[in-house]
Each structure stands twice: as structure tokens, then as C-alpha cells.
Design a protein around this motif. Structure first.
Motif, PDB file in Angstrom:
ATOM      1  N   UNK A  77       0.785  -0.786  -0.122  1.00  0.00           N
ATOM      2  CA  UNK A  77       0.035  -0.114  -0.039  1.00  0.00           C
ATOM      3  C   UNK A  77       0.986   1.386  -0.246  1.00  0.00           C
ATOM      4  N   UNK A  78       2.284   1.624   1.073  1.00  0.00           N
ATOM      5  CA  UNK A  78       2.710   2.632   0.930  1.00  0.00           C
ATOM      6  C   UNK A  78       3.691   2.820  -0.175  1.00  0.00           C
ATOM      7  N   UNK A  79       3.798   1.383  -1.511  1.00  0.00           N
ATOM      8  CA  UNK A  79       4.994   1.978  -2.003  1.00  0.00           C
ATOM      9  C   UNK A  79       3.731   1.698  -3.167  1.00  0.00           C
ATOM     10  N   UNK A  80       2.441   1.907  -3.442  1.00  0.00           N
ATOM     11  CA  UNK A  80       1.816   2.282  -4.675  1.00  0.00           C
ATOM     12  C   UNK A  80       1.454   3.781  -4.787  1.00  0.00           C
ATOM     13  N   UNK A  90      10.505  11.052  -5.735  1.00  0.00           N
ATOM     14  CA  UNK A  90      10.657   9.496  -4.933  1.00  0.00           C
ATOM     15  C   UNK A  90      11.248  10.667  -3.066  1.00  0.00           C
ATOM     16  N   UNK A  91      10.392   9.658  -2.044  1.00  0.00           N
ATOM     17  CA  UNK A  91      11.121  10.140  -1.407  1.00  0.00           C
ATOM     18  C   UNK A  91      11.213   8.971  -0.247  1.00  0.00           C
ATOM     19  N   UNK A  92      11.427   8.741   1.554  1.00  0.00           N
ATOM     20  CA  UNK A  92      11.735   8.310   1.660  1.00  0.00           C
ATOM     21  C   UNK A  92      13.443   7.459   2.224  1.00  0.00           C
ATOM     22  N   UNK A 132      17.775  -2.143  -1.789  1.00  0.00           N
ATOM     23  CA  UNK A 132      18.178  -3.027  -3.706  1.00  0.00           C
ATOM     24  C   UNK A 132      19.910  -3.372  -2.394  1.00  0.00           C
ATOM     25  N   UNK A 133      20.877  -3.868  -3.468  1.00  0.00           N
ATOM     26  CA  UNK A 133      22.122  -4.745  -2.847  1.00  0.00           C
ATOM     27  C   UNK A 133      22.721  -4.665  -4.878  1.00  0.00           C
ATOM     28  N   UNK A 134      23.615  -4.193  -4.993  1.00  0.00           N
ATOM     29  CA  UNK A 134      25.237  -4.430  -5.520  1.00  0.00           C
ATOM     30  C   UNK A 134      25.838  -5.738  -5.439  1.00  0.00           C
ATOM     31  N   UNK A 135      25.066  -6.402  -5.994  1.00  0.00           N
ATOM     32  CA  UNK A 135      26.422  -7.485  -6.278  1.00  0.00           C
ATOM     33  C   UNK A 135      26.768  -8.096  -7.276  1.00  0.00           C
ATOM     34  N   UNK A 136      28.172  -8.536  -7.505  1.00  0.00           N
ATOM     35  CA  UNK A 136      29.064  -9.000  -8.671  1.00  0.00           C
ATOM     36  C   UNK A 136      29.153 -10.347  -8.626  1.00  0.00           C
ATOM     37  N   UNK A 137      29.517 -10.967  -9.318  1.00  0.00           N
ATOM     38  CA  UNK A 137      29.398 -12.679  -9.860  1.00  0.00           C
ATOM     39  C   UNK A 137      28.442 -13.588 -10.146  1.00  0.00           C
ATOM     40  N   UNK A 138      28.303 -14.861 -10.066  1.00  0.00           N
ATOM     41  CA  UNK A 138      27.475 -15.531 -10.136  1.00  0.00           C
ATOM     42  C   UNK A 138      26.444 -15.771  -8.695  1.00  0.00           C
ATOM     43  N   UNK A 139      24.895 -15.355  -9.508  1.00  0.00           N
ATOM     44  CA  UNK A 139      23.684 -15.128  -8.450  1.00  0.00           C
ATOM     45  C   UNK A 139      23.243 -16.596  -8.145  1.00  0.00           C
ATOM     46  N   UNK A 140      22.769 -16.654  -6.643  1.00  0.00           N
ATOM     47  CA  UNK A 140      22.253 -18.062  -5.950  1.00  0.00           C
ATOM     48  C   UNK A 140      20.833 -18.085  -6.429  1.00  0.00           C
ATOM     49  N   UNK A 141      20.022 -18.887  -6.443  1.00  0.00           N
ATOM     50  CA  UNK A 141      18.965 -18.820  -6.683  1.00  0.00           C
ATOM     51  C   UNK A 141      18.092 -18.753  -6.235  1.00  0.00           C
ATOM     52  N   UNK A 180       8.939   0.641  -5.537  1.00  0.00           N
ATOM     53  CA  UNK A 180       9.213   1.958  -4.694  1.00  0.00           C
ATOM     54  C   UNK A 180       9.599   2.958  -5.127  1.00  0.00           C
ATOM     55  N   UNK A 181       9.480   3.986  -5.450  1.00  0.00           N
ATOM     56  CA  UNK A 181       9.541   4.945  -6.492  1.00  0.00           C
ATOM     57  C   UNK A 181      11.093   5.348  -6.602  1.00  0.00           C
ATOM     58  N   UNK A 182      11.765   4.973  -4.932  1.00  0.00           N
ATOM     59  CA  UNK A 182      12.814   5.158  -4.439  1.00  0.00           C
ATOM     60  C   UNK A 182      13.611   4.347  -4.556  1.00  0.00           C
ATOM     61  N   UNK A 183      13.317   3.339  -5.286  1.00  0.00           N
ATOM     62  CA  UNK A 183      14.139   2.365  -5.481  1.00  0.00           C
ATOM     63  C   UNK A 183      14.468   3.056  -7.116  1.00  0.00           C
ATOM     64  N   UNK A 184      13.188   2.929  -7.830  1.00  0.00           N
ATOM     65  CA  UNK A 184      13.618   2.502  -9.026  1.00  0.00           C
ATOM     66  C   UNK A 184      14.607   3.528  -9.381  1.00  0.00           C
ATOM     67  N   UNK A 185      14.130   5.014  -8.814  1.00  0.00           N
ATOM     68  CA  UNK A 185      15.344   6.197  -8.712  1.00  0.00           C
ATOM     69  C   UNK A 185      16.433   5.804  -9.313  1.00  0.00           C
TER      70      UNK A 185
END
Length: 306
Positions: free
Chosen positions: A79-82, A90-92, A141-150, A278-283
Motif C-alpha cells: 500500500x505504501x509503495x502504491x 521519490x521520497x523516504x 537494493x543490493x549491488x552484487x558481483x559474480x554468479x547469483x544463487x537461485x 518503490x519510486x526510490x528504488x526505481x530512481x
């Protein structure tokens, strides 16, 4: 009246396995968390946690309540994201996680420009080479390098990550320059501890794919620390170009066995799946993609032909 305000506290205690850990996660005092849970239990007329001097665990009632409370918390987040998606700017609070070296070299220098562009956002940046559970840690959000696990996380590829074998000119002048992968066996090869294969180096070159079991005097869990000792002439090592690029340009490091390639990896932005992003994540994602989301990111240009 249902103790709605206690739901996030209860879920945090259950997820983190204790009042103290939940308090750190929520930014509250341990006594405030304990009091909130006590009020909730009094309201429900039942005990939600078994408590001992060393640990806590959910009661049967607590297990039942957690299943519904977690759903309620997810619905509240949706609901908050919507609503946030309808707002102009974007805020928060944006919680970010990055590997230590990449965060220091390439994310931290972007922060000021990002916050000037989005003044309604605040950032909590955690830099750590160890794996971080996004959901448990409340990471957006996390930035990760390498091969991601499922996993149930959403991953967006940002850029390739190339690694190169490097050494300081002084080391090569004193110890000689390897001409073939087998020559590495006679050299001090330094290792990054969090690699999947710290001492076994896989190479692809004119003679095909091969593996070399290297050895040396140092193994370290931080890539910048590895770079420092390589610059000091301690040996030969593998470095990602996002660390080595500037030093290759300056000549403080040089490529070793440049006709051989190390396995290519990738840099990803990883985030929990939500009905509404969330708008902050998209930004932040758009901002990062604009600056480094290329097949040839700027640090590879510094490193030269790969």
C-alpha cells in the motif's frame, strides 16, 4: 482495537531471533521493543514467545500470529509503495548494500549527485563483502558481483565484470615476468579469500582453457587490501578491472599474461520482489544504469583492451 503498531516489532523480533537484534534493526531500544511485545501479548491474552536467559522462540500462538502478521506487513508495504508511486518525487529512506571495494570506489562517489537530484531521499549505505540477506536486513537494493544463487529476489544486470592478472613493475623486474600459465607456479600469487576458487586460477588463451593451482604468502578478504600489497610488489594477483583500471592507466600495475582471459562475471542490482516497485528504488536503479550500465563500463576503458 488491534495493536497494529506492534506488528512490525513482533515480526522483527521473530525474524531476528531476539529483542536486542530487533531493536538494532528498528532503531529502538531493547526495552522499548520488549514493552511493545508485552503490550501486544496482553492485548491478545496469550504468550507469543518462549523466553529464556539465552534465547527466545515462538509459541504455538506466536507461530500462528506470525503467519498473519507477516502478510499484514507485506500488504502495508504494498500500500505504501502504491501511494509513493503516485507522488512526483521519490521520497523516504533507501537502504543500499554493496561490496566493500566497489562501494568505496564507485558507489560512494555517486551518492552526492544522487541525493542532489532526489532531495526527498535519504540513504543508509552498508558496504560489506559478506553475503547479506536483503529481506532480513531490510535492504531495498543490493549491488552484487559474480554468479547469483537461485532465489526469490529480482536481479537486473548492470555491467560485465572483467578480471585481470596484474603485478607491480618492481616485482616483475625482480622476479621475472611469466610467459606461460605454468610459470605462475614459480611465483608468489596472492589470493582474494571470498573467491570461489582463491588459489585455482582458470585461464582461457591460445592453448585453450586451463587451470593453474597457484600459491603465495597472502590471502585476504578485501580486494583493495589485495591491490595495496600488489602495488607494494609482494606478488602477482587477480583483480577486477573496477579496481585495477586506474592503476593500469598510471603504470603502477601491469598486465601479466595479457593474452589469457579470466572468467567473466557480472554486476547485478538485486532487490526483493514487490507488487509495486518503490519510486526510490526505481530512481536509484535508473541513476546507476545511466552511469555504469554499459557493456563497456568506464573502468574497463581505463584497463585497456580486454
Amino acid at each position: 482495537m488491534t495493536e497494529i503498531g506492534a506488528i512490525p516489532v513482533f515480526v522483527a523480533v521473530a525474524d531476528h531471533g531476539g529483542f536486542a537484534a530487533a531493536a538494532r534493526h528498528l532503531g529502538l531500544t531493547k526495552s522499548a521493543v520488549s514493552k511493545r511485545i508485552g503490550v501486544l501479548e496482553a492485548h491478545l491474552g496469550t504468550q507469543l514467545f518462549h523466553r529464556s536467559t539465552r534465547s527466545i522462540s515462538l509459541t504455538e500462538a506466536g507461530e500462528i500470529y506470525l503467519a498473519h502478521a507477516a502478510q499484514a506487513l507485506d500488504a502495508a508495504q504494498d500500500a505504501e509503495d502504491a501511494v509513493a508511486a503516485l507522488q512526483g518525487q521519490p521520497v523516504g529512506l533507501l537502504r543500499l548494500s554493496t561490496p566493500m571495494s566497489f562501494g568505496q570506489l564507485h558507489v560512494a562517489p555517486m551518492v552526492a549527485a544522487f541525493l542532489r537530484q532526489y532531495p526527498g531521499i535519504r540513504i543508509d549505505l552498508t558496504m560489506d563483502d559478506k553475503f547479506v540477506d536483503l529481506v532480513e536486513g531490510g535492504i531495498d537494493v543490493a549491488l552484487r558481483a559474480g554468479t547469483l544463487p537461485n532465489s526469490a529476489l529480482i536481479a537486473r544486470k548492470l555491467a560485465p565484470i572483467h578480471s585481470v592478472i596484474v603485478a607491480a613493475p618492481d616485482y616483475l623486474a625482480q622476479s621475472g615476468t611469466p610467459e606461460t600459465p605454468e610459470d605462475l607456479l614459480a611465483h608468489s600469487c596472492l589470493h582474494y579469500a571470498y573467491s570461489r576458487d582463491p588459489s585455482e586460477w582458470r585461464l582461457a588463451g591460445p592453448a585453450g582453457d586451463m587451470r593453474v593451482q597457484t600459491s603465495g604468502v597472502l590471502r585476504v578478504n578485501n580486494s583493495e587490501a589485495l591491490c595495496t600489497v600488489l602495488l607494494d610488489g609482494l606478488g602477482i594477483g587477480r583483480l577486477p578491472t573496477f579496481i585495477a583500471g586506474a592503476h593500469l592507466t598510471s603504470g603502477r600495475l601491469v598486465r601479466v599474461l595479457p593474452e589469457y582471459r579470466l572468467p567473466e562475471q557480472a554486476l547485478y542490482a538485486v532487490f526483493p520482489e514487490r507488487k509495486h516497485m518503490p519510486a526510490k528504488v526505481r530512481a536509484f536503479l535508473d541513476f546507476v544504469v545511466e552511469r555504469i550500465g554499459h557493456d563497456a563500463p568506464y573502468w574497463d576503458l581505463d584497463a585497456g583492451p580486454l
